[in-house]
Design a protein around this motif. Structure first.
Motif, PDB file in Angstrom:
ATOM      1  N   ARG A  29       0.825  -1.215   0.000  1.00  0.00           N
ATOM      2  CA  ARG A  29       0.000   0.000   0.000  1.00  0.00           C
ATOM      3  C   ARG A  29       0.855   1.261   0.000  1.00  0.00           C
ATOM      4  O   ARG A  29       1.995   1.249   0.441  1.00  0.00           O
ATOM      5  CB  ARG A  29      -0.874   0.045   1.264  1.00  0.00           C
ATOM      6  N   ILE A  30       0.235   2.339  -0.476  1.00  0.00           N
ATOM      7  CA  ILE A  30       0.850   3.654  -0.344  1.00  0.00           C
ATOM      8  C   ILE A  30       0.559   4.129   1.077  1.00  0.00           C
ATOM      9  O   ILE A  30      -0.599   4.227   1.485  1.00  0.00           O
ATOM     10  CB  ILE A  30       0.276   4.632  -1.391  1.00  0.00           C
ATOM     11  N   ASP A  31       1.623   4.372   1.827  1.00  0.00           N
ATOM     12  CA  ASP A  31       1.469   4.710   3.243  1.00  0.00           C
ATOM     13  C   ASP A  31       1.359   6.217   3.437  1.00  0.00           C
ATOM     14  O   ASP A  31       0.570   6.693   4.249  1.00  0.00           O
ATOM     15  CB  ASP A  31       2.683   4.169   4.011  1.00  0.00           C
ATOM     16  N   ALA A  32       2.165   6.966   2.697  1.00  0.00           N
ATOM     17  CA  ALA A  32       2.158   8.422   2.861  1.00  0.00           C
ATOM     18  C   ALA A  32       2.686   9.086   1.610  1.00  0.00           C
ATOM     19  O   ALA A  32       3.491   8.501   0.876  1.00  0.00           O
ATOM     20  CB  ALA A  32       3.033   8.806   4.060  1.00  0.00           C
ATOM     21  N   VAL A  33       2.189  10.282   1.364  1.00  0.00           N
ATOM     22  CA  VAL A  33       2.691  11.094   0.259  1.00  0.00           C
ATOM     23  C   VAL A  33       2.985  12.473   0.845  1.00  0.00           C
ATOM     24  O   VAL A  33       2.073  13.139   1.346  1.00  0.00           O
ATOM     25  CB  VAL A  33       1.646  11.214  -0.872  1.00  0.00           C
ATOM     26  N   ALA A  34       4.258  12.859   0.827  1.00  0.00           N
ATOM     27  CA  ALA A  34       4.630  14.175   1.354  1.00  0.00           C
ATOM     28  C   ALA A  34       5.084  15.046   0.200  1.00  0.00           C
ATOM     29  O   ALA A  34       5.737  14.563  -0.727  1.00  0.00           O
ATOM     30  CB  ALA A  34       5.745  14.036   2.385  1.00  0.00           C
ATOM     31  N   THR A  35       4.698  16.290   0.265  1.00  0.00           N
ATOM     32  CA  THR A  35       5.013  17.155  -0.862  1.00  0.00           C
ATOM     33  C   THR A  35       6.272  17.979  -0.597  1.00  0.00           C
ATOM     34  O   THR A  35       6.555  18.910  -1.310  1.00  0.00           O
ATOM     35  CB  THR A  35       3.830  18.094  -1.161  1.00  0.00           C
ATOM     36  N   ARG A  36       7.015  17.631   0.410  1.00  0.00           N
ATOM     37  CA  ARG A  36       8.332  18.269   0.575  1.00  0.00           C
ATOM     38  C   ARG A  36       9.326  17.162   0.893  1.00  0.00           C
ATOM     39  O   ARG A  36       8.969  16.097   1.379  1.00  0.00           O
ATOM     40  CB  ARG A  36       8.303  19.315   1.686  1.00  0.00           C
TER      41      ARG A  36
END
Ligand SMILES: [Zn+2]
Length: 412
Positions: A29-36
């Motif tokens: 699974r995709i656990d987290a997406v951070a934009t920095r």
């Protein structure tokens, strides 16, 4: 845990791309997406530096025929090579399609449930599959294989007697309901049917010639929905197209003459019916050596483009499907280039093969966008597909394919 860092992210929702994104995958699974950008990653994480690369959701083709390889009669009737050879040919296409960044494919007839099982067991590599098995149509419809001499063969998508590709010709509402149930028993995830002819169908059964009446189609849709299966319907124009929309199918495949009746697209927008125009196959048919096929493909070209433009204007979701198979297995992302040529923005074309495609399959909770909680299906490409959509069909540009959290293909 896998972490992609420094990525340019196009997440499939239609949101503007984000530079310097970090995408954390945990198990499948995709656990987290951070934009920095972050730097404090766990010691045991597998770090993938995606600097200079663009990350997208795994691509989805909503209309393919993975087990078909040519249009000629001997091939369609499975007379030209041993079944084992053909199966291995199909396995090679499944592998090649995954390597091209396609992590999900809806097969629009011809592929049996054994391929899905083989992929799930890890025997062969390939995309996630959504199967229809065979084309449900009445006598004279496109699922009813009859040679130019008038001799019938069971079903063009069916090896006679193969229980995994059930007989799909049916007439009358009782018969239609039984065939839907047989498809589901044999492993169909979606019901594929046809209410008109097409460009390549026999002379006398063209794009505006109907198949099935409204009662039969209503029975088909009701039965499929009762069994929690969506209905994808091959329909190009005329009365058959009207009947398909009236019966409430979930997607119109091809839909070349949708714009001939202004109500068609309006009703599709009201009912959330998807439009899968399959442009790539008509490029092939416009070069067909068969005069009736070439003439039909040329005649439908302009109306088809107008139908797509109006669909986008009034809010019908247009999704990507190649109808590959009979015309070989060209790079599936060639369809995205066709969609851009017909008036989509590159971002819309990407949505057509990611977020909107997942909605068309009813799998938007799991697939189609790069968001926490979704399955970890990603494709990583070199260059910017928003600047040049055609790079997605260049296999050399596909740096990494991740399916279900596992690296399926790596060229970096
Ligand atoms: Zn098709």
């Amino acid at each position: 845990m896998k972490i992609l860092k420094n990525a340019r992210l196009i997440d499939g929702t239609g949101a503007a791309p984000v530079d310097g994104a970090t995408i954390v995958l945990r198990d499948n699974r995709i656990d987290a997406v951070a934009t920095r950008n972050q730097s404090d990653f766990p010691a045991d994480a597998e770090i993938i530096d995606a600097a200079g690369l663009t990350v997208l959701p795994g691509l989805i083709d909503c209309h393919d025929h993975m087990a078909n390889h040519r249009y000629d009669l001997a091939h369609r009737w499975r007379l030209d090579e041993p079944q084992s050879t053909r199966h291995l040919r199909t396995a090679a296409v499944l592998k090649q399609t995954l390597a091209a960044g396609y992590t999900t494919v809806r097969d629009a007839a011809g592929l049996d449930a054994g391929f899905k099982r083989a992929i799930e067991e890890g025997l062969i590599d390939g995309p996630r599959l959504v199967l229809s098995l065979a084309i449900v149509s009445p006598f004279g419809g496109i699922g009813d294989a009859v040679s130019p001499s008038g001799l019938p063969l069971d079903d063009c998508c069916c090896i006679p007697g193969d229980p995994l590709l059930p007989e799909s010709v049916c007439n009358g509402i009782d018969d239609v309901r039984q065939v839907v149930r047989k498809m589901v028993r044999a492993g169909a995830d979606v019901i594929k049917c046809a209410t008109t002819g097409g460009a390549s169908s026999r002379p006398g059964h063209g794009p505006r010639d109907g198949a099935f009446n409204l009662d039969e189609m209503q029975a088909l849709v009701d039965e499929a929905h009762a069994l929690d299966r969506r209905v994808m319907c091959h329909a190009l124009g005329g009365r058959g197209l009207d009947i398909a929309i009236e019966a409430g199918v979930n997607s119109i495949e091809h839909g070349t003459y949708l714009n001939e009746n202004p109500r068609h697209l309006e009703r599709m927008a009201e009912r959330g019916i998807f439009f899968v125009p399959t442009l790539l196959v008509y490029e092939y048919h416009r070069r067909s050596p068969q005069p009736h096929v070439k003439a039909r493909a040329e005649a439908l070209y302009e109306p088809h483009i107008e139908s797509i433009k109006r669909a986008l204007r009034i809010g019908v979701k247009v999704v990507a499907g190649t109808d590959a198979g009979g015309h070989g297995h060209p790079a599936n992302a060639g369809e995205l280039e066709c969609l851009v040529k017909s008036g989509m923005t590159p971002m819309q074309a990407i949505q057509a093969a990611t977020g909107w495609a997942a909605e068309c399959l009813g799998q938007e909770a799991e697939l189609g966008t790069v968001e926490p909680g979704k399955l970890a299906d990603l494709v990583v490409v070199s260059g910017d597909p928003l600047a040049d959509i055609s790079l997605l069909r260049d296999i050399k540009r596909i740096a990494l394919v991740i399916k279900d959290g596992e690296i399926a293909v790596a060229r970096m």
